[in-house]
Design a protein around this motif. Sequence first.
Motif, mmCIF file in Angstrom:
data_model
loop_
_atom_site.group_PDB
_atom_site.id
_atom_site.type_symbol
_atom_site.label_atom_id
_atom_site.label_comp_id
_atom_site.label_asym_id
_atom_site.label_seq_id
_atom_site.Cartn_x
_atom_site.Cartn_y
_atom_site.Cartn_z
ATOM 1 N N ASP A 223 -10.897 -0.740 -23.191
ATOM 2 C CA ASP A 223 -11.674 -0.029 -21.975
ATOM 3 C C ASP A 223 -10.777 1.051 -21.505
ATOM 4 O OD1 ASP A 223 -14.053 -1.489 -22.419
ATOM 5 O OD2 ASP A 223 -13.453 -2.750 -20.516
ATOM 6 N N TYR A 224 -9.484 1.386 -21.982
ATOM 7 C CA TYR A 224 -8.556 2.275 -21.463
ATOM 8 C C TYR A 224 -8.939 3.741 -22.295
ATOM 9 C CZ TYR A 224 -6.142 -1.498 -19.291
ATOM 10 O OH TYR A 224 -5.877 -2.572 -18.537
ATOM 11 N N ALA A 225 -9.847 4.176 -22.145
ATOM 12 C CA ALA A 225 -10.306 5.434 -22.998
ATOM 13 C C ALA A 225 -9.211 6.464 -22.914
ATOM 14 C CB ALA A 225 -11.675 5.846 -22.389
ATOM 15 N N GLY A 226 -8.669 6.867 -24.102
ATOM 16 C CA GLY A 226 -7.696 7.695 -24.170
ATOM 17 C C GLY A 226 -6.314 7.460 -24.409
ATOM 18 N N TYR A 227 -6.261 5.970 -23.834
ATOM 19 C CA TYR A 227 -4.934 5.417 -23.854
ATOM 20 C C TYR A 227 -4.817 4.383 -25.174
ATOM 21 C CZ TYR A 227 -4.053 7.160 -19.286
ATOM 22 O OH TYR A 227 -4.037 7.929 -18.113
ATOM 23 N N TYR A 228 -6.096 3.699 -25.325
ATOM 24 C CA TYR A 228 -6.088 2.703 -26.328
ATOM 25 C C TYR A 228 -6.191 3.407 -27.726
ATOM 26 C CZ TYR A 228 -7.730 -1.257 -29.280
ATOM 27 O OH TYR A 228 -7.660 -2.020 -30.218
ATOM 28 N N GLU A 229 -5.465 2.462 -28.692
ATOM 29 C CA GLU A 229 -5.344 3.233 -30.159
ATOM 30 C C GLU A 229 -5.572 1.775 -30.941
ATOM 31 O OE1 GLU A 229 -2.787 5.917 -32.839
ATOM 32 O OE2 GLU A 229 -1.915 5.154 -31.089
ATOM 33 N N PRO A 230 -6.784 1.476 -31.887
ATOM 34 C CA PRO A 230 -6.809 0.562 -32.562
ATOM 35 C C PRO A 230 -5.814 0.538 -33.746
ATOM 36 C CG PRO A 230 -8.333 2.295 -33.362
ATOM 37 C CD PRO A 230 -7.531 2.954 -32.083
ATOM 38 N N LEU A 231 -5.693 -0.844 -34.060
ATOM 39 C CA LEU A 231 -4.588 -1.148 -35.014
ATOM 40 C C LEU A 231 -4.856 -0.255 -36.251
ATOM 41 C CD1 LEU A 231 -4.016 -4.861 -34.545
ATOM 42 C CD2 LEU A 231 -2.597 -3.129 -33.977
ATOM 43 N N SER A 232 -6.109 0.012 -36.592
ATOM 44 C CA SER A 232 -6.394 0.640 -37.814
ATOM 45 C C SER A 232 -5.643 1.998 -37.862
ATOM 46 C CB SER A 232 -8.081 0.820 -38.210
ATOM 47 O OG SER A 232 -8.467 1.608 -36.928
ATOM 48 N N MET B 296 -2.743 2.828 -36.629
ATOM 49 C CA MET B 296 -1.226 2.485 -36.487
ATOM 50 C C MET B 296 -0.683 2.653 -37.725
ATOM 51 S SD MET B 296 -0.743 1.623 -33.240
ATOM 52 C CE MET B 296 -1.668 1.033 -31.853
ATOM 53 N N PRO B 297 0.836 3.208 -37.746
ATOM 54 C CA PRO B 297 1.425 3.333 -38.865
ATOM 55 C C PRO B 297 1.752 1.955 -39.587
ATOM 56 C CG PRO B 297 2.608 4.151 -36.821
ATOM 57 C CD PRO B 297 1.384 3.379 -36.339
ATOM 58 N N ALA B 298 2.016 2.312 -40.816
ATOM 59 C CA ALA B 298 2.330 1.111 -41.681
ATOM 60 C C ALA B 298 3.264 -0.096 -41.404
ATOM 61 C CB ALA B 298 2.781 1.524 -43.123
ATOM 62 N N SER B 299 4.257 0.394 -40.704
ATOM 63 C CA SER B 299 5.117 -0.505 -40.194
ATOM 64 C C SER B 299 4.558 -1.521 -39.131
ATOM 65 C CB SER B 299 6.387 0.204 -39.867
ATOM 66 O OG SER B 299 6.107 0.811 -38.490
ATOM 67 N N ARG C 178 0.450 6.316 -25.825
ATOM 68 C CA ARG C 178 0.184 5.768 -26.955
ATOM 69 C C ARG C 178 1.154 5.564 -28.061
ATOM 70 N NH1 ARG C 178 -4.406 9.496 -26.686
ATOM 71 N NH2 ARG C 178 -3.247 11.188 -27.957
ATOM 72 N N GLU C 179 2.215 6.667 -27.931
ATOM 73 C CA GLU C 179 3.277 6.543 -28.574
ATOM 74 C C GLU C 179 4.242 5.395 -28.174
ATOM 75 O OE1 GLU C 179 5.059 10.398 -27.851
ATOM 76 O OE2 GLU C 179 3.828 11.608 -29.325
ATOM 77 N N LEU C 180 4.414 5.256 -26.908
ATOM 78 C CA LEU C 180 5.045 4.074 -26.383
ATOM 79 C C LEU C 180 4.472 2.751 -26.750
ATOM 80 C CD1 LEU C 180 6.225 5.176 -22.856
ATOM 81 C CD2 LEU C 180 7.674 5.097 -24.796
ATOM 82 N N THR C 181 3.220 2.685 -26.935
ATOM 83 C CA THR C 181 2.689 1.663 -27.159
ATOM 84 C C THR C 181 3.015 1.185 -28.852
ATOM 85 O OG1 THR C 181 0.597 1.849 -25.897
ATOM 86 C CG2 THR C 181 0.277 0.320 -27.645
ATOM 87 N N ARG C 182 2.952 2.265 -29.651
ATOM 88 C CA ARG C 182 3.235 2.203 -30.907
ATOM 89 C C ARG C 182 4.647 1.707 -31.158
ATOM 90 N NH1 ARG C 182 1.393 6.761 -35.172
ATOM 91 N NH2 ARG C 182 -1.280 6.566 -34.864
ATOM 92 N N GLU C 183 5.523 2.139 -30.288
ATOM 93 C CA GLU C 183 7.149 1.699 -30.370
ATOM 94 C C GLU C 183 7.303 0.280 -30.004
ATOM 95 O OE1 GLU C 183 11.010 2.737 -27.858
ATOM 96 O OE2 GLU C 183 9.937 4.403 -27.873
ATOM 97 N N ILE C 184 6.466 -0.166 -29.060
ATOM 98 C CA ILE C 184 6.833 -1.551 -28.366
ATOM 99 C C ILE C 184 5.990 -2.545 -29.530
ATOM 100 C CG2 ILE C 184 4.556 -2.059 -26.905
ATOM 101 C CD1 ILE C 184 8.323 -2.699 -26.087
ATOM 102 N N LEU C 185 5.000 -2.050 -30.046
ATOM 103 C CA LEU C 185 4.497 -2.899 -31.319
ATOM 104 C C LEU C 185 5.303 -3.213 -32.427
ATOM 105 C CD1 LEU C 185 0.682 -1.859 -31.235
ATOM 106 C CD2 LEU C 185 1.370 -4.056 -30.693
ATOM 107 N N ASP C 186 6.063 -1.859 -32.669
ATOM 108 C CA ASP C 186 6.907 -2.004 -33.834
ATOM 109 C C ASP C 186 8.163 -2.913 -33.609
ATOM 110 O OD1 ASP C 186 6.955 -1.116 -36.544
ATOM 111 O OD2 ASP C 186 8.597 0.300 -35.766
ATOM 112 N N LYS C 187 8.640 -2.787 -32.456
ATOM 113 C CA LYS C 187 9.887 -3.720 -31.962
ATOM 114 C C LYS C 187 9.571 -5.183 -31.919
ATOM 115 C CE LYS C 187 12.702 -0.384 -31.483
ATOM 116 N NZ LYS C 187 13.066 0.330 -30.130
ATOM 117 N N ALA C 188 8.300 -5.516 -31.900
ATOM 118 C CA ALA C 188 7.777 -6.849 -31.979
ATOM 119 C C ALA C 188 8.508 -7.725 -30.983
ATOM 120 C CB ALA C 188 7.899 -7.489 -33.228
ATOM 121 N N PRO C 189 8.617 -7.698 -29.798
ATOM 122 C CA PRO C 189 9.349 -8.568 -28.727
ATOM 123 C C PRO C 189 8.336 -9.803 -28.336
ATOM 124 C CG PRO C 189 8.449 -6.779 -27.511
ATOM 125 C CD PRO C 189 8.262 -6.296 -28.899
ATOM 126 N N HIS C 190 7.173 -9.684 -28.965
ATOM 127 C CA HIS C 190 6.207 -10.778 -28.747
ATOM 128 C C HIS C 190 5.781 -11.173 -30.023
ATOM 129 C CE1 HIS C 190 4.833 -9.554 -24.362
ATOM 130 N NE2 HIS C 190 5.996 -9.973 -24.420
#
Length: 564
Positions: free
Chosen positions: A357-366, A368-371, A503-515
């Motif tokens: 629901d966060y229009a403009g902030y949300y980015e689907p996994l599809s 995202m980068p390959a990593s 969006r860039e920070l979301t990608r960064e945190i997903l990539d670092k996988a703290p969860h």
Amino acid sequence: MTHSKFLNRLSLVACAAALAAGGAQAQETPQPGGSLSIATVFRTVAPLSFDAADWNWKYNHDMGLVNETLFAADLRKSRSRGGKQPFINDAYIPPDAMRGELAESWQLLDNPRRLEVKLRKGVMFPEKKGVMAAREMTAEDVVFSYNRYNTSPKRLATVYEHIDKVEATDKHTVVFTFKKYVADWDYRFGYGYYNAIVPKEVADAGANNWRNANGTGPFMLTNYVQGNTLTYKKNKDYWDSETIGGKAYKLPFVDTINYRFIKDESTALTALRTGKLDLMEAVPWSAVEELKKSAPQLKWNRWMSTLGTFVALRVDTKPFDDVRVRRALNMAVDREQIIKTFFGGNAEMLGYPMHTDYAGYYEPLSAMPASIKELFAYNPEQAKKLLAEAGHPNGFSFKVQTSSASTSNEMLSMVASQLAKVGVTMQIEVLEYPAFLSTMTTKKNAPGYFMSTGHTNPMVTLRKTFGIGQAWNPSQYADKAFEAKLDAALETSDEAKRQQIMRELTREILDKAPHIWLPTAYVYTAWWPWVKNYGGELRAGAERPGPIHARIWVDQAMKKKMGF
């Protein structure tokens, strides 16, 4: 656009939102009186504290019928009234869907940078025997409430860091002078979790005693049966109204509201099916088909859960200080199998921690980068390879804490069985919710911590979950460079630029996988057709359903005719 012009534009939008009419209203004539029994989205979690200054996240939920805030959702803009807003998110109101509640109008000004709020006149605190006489709410009450939050020993860091001072410049004007601009100023002391305006008399009497509770809201808290029911009675002197069919009606409509706390799912579903509950805000997908057969008159709304579910991995504890281990555990989890078996297909894998629901902030996994995509693809062989590279060819064991109030512990067991296939043993410890929450807020949680937590809103979700020292950061993630980028986003007034940074920070945190990232379920809200002026809305502020429930009326003749 200059900063000054941006602020002036925001000021105009805010004032317009406070005055503009929303969408089409239902044409039925409200029937005052009667009672409303609700199992809310938090029917399994009893009140944590009745003192707003205890900084517990659930206060607005339990006390949002009693205490009001400066801003709230403009429910005239809800989808059920002809607007565009679902009003589902736990703590997000788009700027054009916000109204003044205790605030009549507001504007952002420069030199110095400040927010000036004009309060509604004639809004009353009702008499509360043994606590206070009836009196008007004034700017001094806003200042008192803010200062009490800000000096509380339980205060969450950074929430008010942008505020230099709060002053009552006259009886009905409050000025918040800023140290710096922050993009979510309206949430931080407007409609957020720690914004309720509570009179000094209640604090003096003992705010954590529910019997002393008092506020300007549409209801008064009159009884609490621990772990069972919160009972609210109509405040006959409430100030607000609802326009239906072109006519204004005094709020609230019903005389009594009961919030029911029912831990057992089958008991709650039986209460809904038999009409003992008028409204159940969170019905699990697994119960929907049977309910549609046994109670076909029920009305429904489906929504994407606002809770992100995960196993937090303490990055300050071995072996989770190694990103290869964290990535390996993500690759060892078969999310498609979890979605198919645990959720019956009623879930999605989101680009957490943002919500769709966060229009403009949300980015689907599809997108995202390959990593990042490889973290979500089930690949136990690659997981074993990463574990071996990190020095764990035979795996390891670690403890995971979860809450007895969680409805997803079976999913945690599924995750444990999947990790076992790559040699990792998960030891599950189940705690009662207060103890479970305390381990996180005191930073004593185990290396693994299984939880579902609200996304909150676009500007808060990353900071609260991964910010340095934040209470809701069970992974204990701490990255100064990441923090600096968060600060830059918050201070960016250009929303398009801000969205790009987030969006860039979301990608960064997903990539670092703290969860270990887990699926997000679809949830259903069900209500009987005698529940009127309602369309499935859940929040009108941070976890605050109160304004929504105050606008519901009950068609008692219909209820009786249906045999209830």
